[in-house]
Design a protein around this motif. Structure first.
Motif, PDB file in Angstrom:
ATOM      1  N   GLN A  70       0.838  -1.189   0.000  1.00  0.00           N
ATOM      2  CA  GLN A  70       0.000   0.000   0.000  1.00  0.00           C
ATOM      3  C   GLN A  70       0.874   1.241   0.000  1.00  0.00           C
ATOM      4  O   GLN A  70       1.797   1.366   0.762  1.00  0.00           O
TER       5      GLN A  70
ATOM      6  N   GLN B 252      -3.838  12.847  -6.166  1.00  0.00           N
ATOM      7  CA  GLN B 252      -5.249  13.217  -6.374  1.00  0.00           C
ATOM      8  C   GLN B 252      -6.053  12.925  -5.110  1.00  0.00           C
ATOM      9  O   GLN B 252      -5.698  12.026  -4.336  1.00  0.00           O
TER      10      GLN B 252
ATOM     11  N   TYR C 200     -10.030  12.034  -3.855  1.00  0.00           N
ATOM     12  CA  TYR C 200     -11.347  11.581  -4.283  1.00  0.00           C
ATOM     13  C   TYR C 200     -12.282  11.550  -3.075  1.00  0.00           C
ATOM     14  O   TYR C 200     -11.850  11.342  -1.941  1.00  0.00           O
TER      15      TYR C 200
ATOM     16  N   LEU D  25     -16.327   6.564  -6.366  1.00  0.00           N
ATOM     17  CA  LEU D  25     -15.454   7.686  -6.021  1.00  0.00           C
ATOM     18  C   LEU D  25     -15.639   8.818  -7.019  1.00  0.00           C
ATOM     19  O   LEU D  25     -15.855   8.589  -8.211  1.00  0.00           O
TER      20      LEU D  25
ATOM     21  N   PHE E 209     -10.260   9.978  -0.043  1.00  0.00           N
ATOM     22  CA  PHE E 209      -9.099   9.160  -0.347  1.00  0.00           C
ATOM     23  C   PHE E 209      -8.066   9.979  -1.116  1.00  0.00           C
ATOM     24  O   PHE E 209      -8.417  10.732  -2.029  1.00  0.00           O
TER      25      PHE E 209
ATOM     26  N   ASP F 213      -0.149   8.820  -8.345  1.00  0.00           N
ATOM     27  CA  ASP F 213       0.122   8.349  -9.701  1.00  0.00           C
ATOM     28  C   ASP F 213       1.622   8.439  -9.887  1.00  0.00           C
ATOM     29  O   ASP F 213       2.182   9.537  -9.947  1.00  0.00           O
TER      30      ASP F 213
ATOM     31  N   LYS G 246      -2.049   4.002 -13.396  1.00  0.00           N
ATOM     32  CA  LYS G 246      -2.195   3.223 -12.166  1.00  0.00           C
ATOM     33  C   LYS G 246      -2.199   4.159 -10.971  1.00  0.00           C
ATOM     34  O   LYS G 246      -1.268   4.928 -10.764  1.00  0.00           O
ATOM     35  N   LEU G 247      -3.244   4.088 -10.170  1.00  0.00           N
ATOM     36  CA  LEU G 247      -3.369   4.874  -8.953  1.00  0.00           C
ATOM     37  C   LEU G 247      -3.222   3.971  -7.741  1.00  0.00           C
ATOM     38  O   LEU G 247      -3.757   2.866  -7.718  1.00  0.00           O
TER      39      LEU G 247
ATOM     40  N   PHE H 227      -4.135   3.991  -3.856  1.00  0.00           N
ATOM     41  CA  PHE H 227      -5.023   4.704  -2.934  1.00  0.00           C
ATOM     42  C   PHE H 227      -4.615   4.488  -1.484  1.00  0.00           C
ATOM     43  O   PHE H 227      -4.147   3.418  -1.104  1.00  0.00           O
TER      44      PHE H 227
ATOM     45  N   GLN I 125      -6.105   4.484   2.564  1.00  0.00           N
ATOM     46  CA  GLN I 125      -7.280   3.806   3.115  1.00  0.00           C
ATOM     47  C   GLN I 125      -8.399   4.755   3.474  1.00  0.00           C
ATOM     48  O   GLN I 125      -9.450   4.329   3.917  1.00  0.00           O
TER      49      GLN I 125
END
Lengths: 112, 112
Positions: free
Chosen positions: B2, B33, B35, B43, B88, B92, B99-100, B102, B104
């Motif tokens: 993560q 970013q 969200y 999201l 969230f 990138d 592909k992002l 994130f 938690q």
């Protein structure tokens, strides 16, 4: 009008079954994604397609197979469902390979 | 592994107060970013900040980025009950794959 739509919204099934989740976007985007969100809200990318070509394939069991019949659709087929597959699956799209991504409302998969 | 971790995990404030959420990440990034996810929904992209930017504003949102500390913060000013959601951060960093990664998320409750 729904931009990214997923069907079904809820899916309850038994272990060992095969199921599919459909995703369609009407935004004219070139790139589509599948994410898995677990019970702790941790969101992880599974696959992405750009112009029907696979560009991201994370470490996902072979039981998961994405299929993109055209740029507007990215379906997810799951074989031999396991208890650990229970999660919310999100489809997303973006105009190009990059931000921002537009998400569907998710498919909640529950394995009995 | 993560990438993003968010702090706090949960935040409860009164309407009109400001809410600050923090995000830390591990590797170098192209952009970060934020969200928002309302309960039972997908999201929604809020704001993007590039690696060469330090601060960005959008309406009641203010985002900062400190690449030396590998951290970002999201400030929501004059919060409203409608801001109740999970927030969230997503990084990138993988070139042109979209592909992002994130975090938690922070669950924000704004009490009327």
């Amino acid at each position: 009008d729904t931009a990214v739509s997923q069907t079904p919204k809820y899916l309850v099934t038994q272990m060992g079954n095969d199921k599919s989740i459909k995703c369609e976007q009407n935004l004219g985007h070139d790139t589509m994604y599948w994410y898995k969100q677990d019970s702790k809200k941790f969101l992880k990318i599974m696959f992405s397609y750009n112009n029907k070509e696979l560009i991201i394939n994370e470490t996902v069991p072979n039981r998961f197979s994405p299929k993109s019949p055209d740029k507007a659709h990215l379906n997810l087929h799951i074989n031999s469902l396991e208890l650990g597959d229970s999660a919310v699956y999100f489809c997303a799209s973006s105009q190009v390979v990059g931000p921002p991504q537009h998400f569907g409302d998710g498919t909640r998969l529950s394995i009995l | 592994s993560q990438q993003g971790e968010e702090d706090p995990q949960a935040l409860s404030i009164q309407e009109g107060e400001n809410a600050t959420m923090n995000c830390s990440y591990k590797t170098s990034i192209n952009n970060l970013q934020w969200y928002r996810q309302n309960s039972g929904r997908g999201l929604v992209h809020l704001i993007l900040i590039r690696s060469n930017e330090r601060e960005k504003h959008s309406g009641r949102l203010r985002v900062t980025l400190d690449t030396s500390k590998k951290s970002s913060s999201l400030l929501i000013t004059a919060s409203r009950a409608a801001d109740t959601a999970s927030y969230f951060c997503a990084t990138d960093s993988a070139g042109n794959t979209g592909k992002l990664i994130f975090g938690q998320g922070t669950t924000l409750q704004v009490k009327p």
